[in-house]
Design an enzyme around this catalytic site. Structure first.
Site, short mmCIF file in Angstrom:
data_model
loop_
_atom_site.label_atom_id
_atom_site.label_comp_id
_atom_site.label_asym_id
_atom_site.label_seq_id
_atom_site.Cartn_x
_atom_site.Cartn_y
_atom_site.Cartn_z
N LYS A 168 34.73 -1.12 -25.74
CA LYS A 168 33.97 0.14 -25.69
C LYS A 168 32.46 -0.07 -25.66
O LYS A 168 31.73 0.75 -25.11
CB LYS A 168 34.36 1.03 -26.86
N SER B 109 42.06 -5.64 -25.19
CA SER B 109 40.94 -4.68 -25.26
C SER B 109 40.29 -4.58 -26.64
O SER B 109 39.14 -4.16 -26.74
CB SER B 109 41.41 -3.30 -24.80
N GLU C 207 32.35 12.40 -28.07
CA GLU C 207 33.61 12.82 -28.67
C GLU C 207 34.28 11.56 -29.20
O GLU C 207 34.01 10.46 -28.73
CB GLU C 207 34.51 13.45 -27.60
C1 PLP Z 1 39.80 3.21 -27.15
C2 PLP Z 1 40.64 2.02 -26.93
C3 PLP Z 1 41.59 1.97 -25.88
C4 PLP Z 1 41.92 3.15 -25.01
O1 PLP Z 1 40.91 3.56 -24.15
P1 PLP Z 1 40.91 3.24 -22.59
O2 PLP Z 1 39.84 4.12 -22.07
O3 PLP Z 1 42.26 3.57 -22.05
O4 PLP Z 1 40.60 1.80 -22.44
C5 PLP Z 1 42.28 0.80 -25.69
N1 PLP Z 1 42.09 -0.28 -26.49
C6 PLP Z 1 41.21 -0.26 -27.50
C7 PLP Z 1 41.05 -1.48 -28.34
C8 PLP Z 1 40.44 0.88 -27.75
O5 PLP Z 1 39.57 0.88 -28.77
#
Ligand code: PLP
Length: 397
Positions: A98, A378, A120
């Site tokens: 993020k 992620s 948000e």
């Molecule tokens: C917020 C988040 C997501 C989901 O958001 P996307 O916009 O689909 O990437 C996925 N993985 C993590 C670790 C997150 O913090």
């Protein structure tokens, strides 16, 4: 002079109305139109400016810790017969992908001469990242969060306040993420002279789905170089990412869209917007949505609060339509298993969101023997450890 036509098939620019195929667009009240047009122009200008790109690259390396490494999972690969590579977005500052998006939007805010960020948040992760960027840049910051989510994610509410942000409860509707987006948009309309709306995924009205994807493109660009270096110039057979709104998936897919790699997005079974959604309009975009038989947007349910979004970014709806990417659901039980598998075989505790991607890989491993699969990791699992303790220790007692 001719310019090349917009290419919406392989993750190029959307068309002039912000559409990827039949999805996307700008379904907003007139009062929001000037703000979206201003933002589109400002981003286009910044993105073409080498000085802006250099400043962002510098921040991404000296502050966020980029480039994130590529990790080969030797023990896991041996165990399942699939060569698994991880793009380590979990090692970024604030623990997920993020930060790429919020640092880009924060620099853009400064360039537009604005001094306040509005955001948000659902589980609180995007709110924390935005509050972090605001602290770094000396901006005011207001984060809208559903009242129900504030109760469920107290620690992130406290984190945002520590970072100097004001957290305002969204009290309408189901008092969750969908309502927080509406409140944030309302704030933005009223304060657009000084405020930028820092949207957290590849959703919302044009230019956001495109803008946020471009700010996460760095994930795919790095991963493509890293995998080619590792694989003697070849690309992975499959690129996998979890999909909430779809930003981490869009980021890594964009690096491989023009290769022969299969692209796979993994959704929670209780929030499979692409798999089980119906085209409709929400939050200013036309995309696949979870709706009930009366067209009301349904709540998404998942073990992972970060994937509890009832819609999906319009570019994913398009990629699914044209068959360039596939989207598959996994169950909470599969995710709980995948979380433990990665932890025990590689010593990496993943966030529950990317554990969805691994869950799909584990399920499909028998049909992918000998293939190379790249998973976008992620985020890290620190935030999920207490929840997993309740689930796993609860099982034992
Ligand atoms: C917020 C988040 C997501 C989901 O958001 P996307 O916009 O689909 O990437 C996925 N993985 C993590 C670790 C997150 O913090």
């Amino acid at each position: 002079m001719t310019s090349s036509p917009p290419d919406s098939s392989f993750m190029g620019e959307p068309d002039a109305t912000g559409r990827f195929g039949r999805f996307g667009g700008r379904f907003i009240p007139e009062t929001l139109m000037p703000a979206c047009i201003e933002l589109d122009a400002a981003f286009r200008d910044a993105w073409a400016d080498a000085a802006f790109r250099a400043e962002l690259d510098e921040l991404l390396s000296s502050y966020a810790g980029r480039p994130s490494p590529l990790t080969e999972c030797h023990r896991l690969s041996e165990e399942i017969g699939v060569r698994v590579l991880l793009k380590r977005e979990d090692l970024n500052h604030t623990g997920s992908h993020k930060i790429n998006n919020v640092l880009g939007q924060a620099l853009l805010t400064k360039r537009m001469g604005k001094t306040r960020l509005v955001a948000e948040t659902g589980a609180g992760q995007h709110g924390v990242a935005t509050a972090t960027a605001a602290a770094l840049m000396g901006f005011e910051c207001t984060v809208y969060m559903g009242e129900v989510d504030m109760e469920r994610q107290k620690l992130n509410v406290f984190r945002m306040r520590l970072l100097g942000a004001e957290v305002r409860p969204a009290l309408s509707g189901s008092r969750t993420l969908k309502d927080a987006v509406n409140e944030a948009m309302r704030d933005w309309v009223a304060t657009v002279e000084t405020s930028h709306y820092c949207l957290g995924s590849v959703m919302g009205p044009h230019p956001y789905p495109w803008l946020v994807r471009e700010l996460h493109r760095v994930i795919g660009d790095e991963a493509r170089q890293q995998t080619r270096a590792l694989l003697d110039g070849a690309d992975p057979d499959v690129v996998v990412a979890c999909v909430g709104g779809g930003s981490n998936a869009a980021g890594i897919f964009s690096g491989f869209a023009d290769t022969s790699a299969a692209l796979v997005g993994v959704e929670p079974a209780g929030g499979a917007a692409v798999g089980a959604g119906i085209p409709g309009v929400v939050h200013g975009m036309h995309s696949y949505l979870m709706q009930d038989e009366w067209g009301q947007v349904e709540e998404a349910h998942s073990i992972s609060a970060g994937l509890d979004y009832p819609g999906v970014g319009p570019e994913h709806a398009h990629l699914s339509d044209i068959g360039r990417a596939q989207y598959h659901p996994v169950t909470d039980d599969e995710v709980i298993n995948a979380f433990q598998v990665l932890t025990r075989t590689e010593g990496i505790i993943p966030a529950l969101e990317p554990a969805h991607g691994l869950a799909w890989i584990l399920r499909e491993a028998p049909s992918m023997q000998g293939h190379t699969v790249l998973l976008n990791l992620s985020g890290r699992g620190d935030k999920d450890v207490a929840q997993m303790m309740d689930i796993l220790e609860g099982e034992r007692s």
